[in-house]
Design a protein around this motif. Structure first.
Motif, PDB file in Angstrom:
ATOM      1  N   ILE A 110     -24.686  81.549  51.329  1.00 24.23           N
ATOM      2  CA  ILE A 110     -24.410  80.196  51.814  1.00 24.23           C
ATOM      3  C   ILE A 110     -23.508  80.280  53.037  1.00 24.23           C
ATOM      4  O   ILE A 110     -22.458  80.937  53.003  1.00 24.23           O
ATOM      5  N   THR A 111     -23.893  79.624  54.095  1.00 23.61           N
ATOM      6  CA  THR A 111     -23.107  79.604  55.326  1.00 23.61           C
ATOM      7  C   THR A 111     -22.604  78.195  55.575  1.00 23.61           C
ATOM      8  O   THR A 111     -23.374  77.228  55.526  1.00 23.61           O
ATOM      9  N   ALA A 112     -21.299  78.064  55.818  1.00 24.46           N
ATOM     10  CA  ALA A 112     -20.713  76.752  56.082  1.00 24.46           C
ATOM     11  C   ALA A 112     -21.222  76.216  57.414  1.00 24.46           C
ATOM     12  O   ALA A 112     -21.441  76.984  58.350  1.00 24.46           O
ATOM     13  N   PRO A 113     -21.407  74.908  57.517  1.00 21.73           N
ATOM     14  CA  PRO A 113     -21.905  74.341  58.772  1.00 21.73           C
ATOM     15  C   PRO A 113     -20.908  74.420  59.924  1.00 21.73           C
ATOM     16  O   PRO A 113     -21.289  74.306  61.083  1.00 21.73           O
ATOM     17  N   SER A 114     -19.617  74.622  59.596  1.00 20.22           N
ATOM     18  CA  SER A 114     -18.603  74.720  60.634  1.00 20.22           C
ATOM     19  C   SER A 114     -17.405  75.476  60.075  1.00 20.22           C
ATOM     20  O   SER A 114     -17.253  75.594  58.852  1.00 20.22           O
ATOM     21  N   PRO A 115     -16.547  76.020  60.941  1.00 17.52           N
ATOM     22  CA  PRO A 115     -15.359  76.735  60.452  1.00 17.52           C
ATOM     23  C   PRO A 115     -14.429  75.794  59.703  1.00 17.52           C
ATOM     24  O   PRO A 115     -14.304  74.626  60.044  1.00 17.52           O
ATOM     25  N   GLY A 116     -13.765  76.307  58.697  1.00 16.58           N
ATOM     26  CA  GLY A 116     -12.842  75.479  57.937  1.00 16.58           C
ATOM     27  C   GLY A 116     -12.462  76.120  56.619  1.00 16.58           C
ATOM     28  O   GLY A 116     -12.709  77.302  56.379  1.00 16.58           O
TER      29      GLY A 116
END
Length: 264
Positions: free
Chosen positions: A44-50
């Protein structure tokens, strides 16, 4: 001729077997590729850094390696929106009607006692709930912070002081200073040996506003002094005003009770 015919037949059979094996290998390769694609889907890859917050199970533990994911709750982790921070607090049913959206709030963070924040009441719950170790009905209040701070993180403990009302130029004293006799007339003991009758206004859990009877700077007793009978009564002219206000308050309560009965 017989050997030639046998050779031709054997060659045809071998070609058929080779074709069957190629078809079988092709199916196995497609199956292997499908499994590889399926495994890649578990990354799973996050849609944006955070910041990533793992979903909590019913018992409060975070989901981790070995956790079971069911069809009805397939969330593994969430990415909180740190661009909009909200503080959650609770008020009891007595003060619930005093809290309104838009009221200013002073916020403190236990992790950063030197920092002060401000916010506004965003919403107040319509239905109360019972919290652990409490028998009162509590109403959830959401408070949106005015400014963001990179040091703030989700689930930090906050202290919230909601400004319900502002009274300019008010004279107020601690609530424990106020005494009352059998006639329920409020008074205070002053340092000038007076038993001063006071007309009280709005109050909170610590202080009460004195509308009439005291001037700024007057020193009053917090506890009942020694020999209170030596204190001279003052401010008798306020007693009729206090009684009139009490009668009006009781009349308002009776009207509210009748209104509730009519609704029932």
């Amino acid at each position: 001729d017989q050997k030639k015919r046998s050779y031709t037949l054997t060659l045809a059979q071998n070609k058929t077997d080779i074709s069957s094996q190629k078809l079988f290998i092709s199916r196995i390769e497609r199956r292997a590729q499908d499994l590889k694609d399926l495994l890649q889907g578990f990354t799973i890859t996050a849609p944006s850094p955070g910041m990533v917050i793992y979903k909590k199970e019913w018992n409060g533990t975070k989901r981790k390696v070995g956790s079971s994911i069911n069809f009805f709750d397939r969330t593994v982790a969430t990415l909180p929106d740190l661009s909009s921070l909200v503080s959650k607090t609770y008020v009891n049913e007595v003060d619930e009607n005093k809290v309104k959206p838009g009221q200013k709030v002073y916020i403190t963070i236990d992790a950063f006692p030197d920092k002060k924040f401000t916010g506004r009441v965003q919403s107040v719950a319509n239905i109360g709930e019972e919290l652990p170790n409490s028998n009162d009905k509590m109403f959830e209040v959401l408070i949106k912070l005015d400014k963001l701070d990179p040091s703030l993180r989700p689930s930090m403990t906050t202290g919230n002081k909601i400004v319900m009302n502002i009274i300019p130029n008010a004279i107020y004293i601690p609530s424990e200073c106020v005494q009352a006799g059998l006639d329920s007339i409020p008074f205070v003991y002053t340092k000038h040996k007076k038993k001063q009758v006071v007309l009280l206004g709005k109050s909170n859990d610590k202080n009460v506003v004195v509308e009439k009877g005291l001037t700024p700077g007057t020193k009053v007793y917090i506890n009942r002094p020694e020999n209170p009978e030596r204190f001279k009564l003052a401010g008798e002219d306020l007693i009729p005003i206090i009684k009139e206000r009490e009668q009006a308050r009781f009349a308002e309560l009776e009207r509210n009770v009748k209104r509730v009965r009519n609704v029932d």
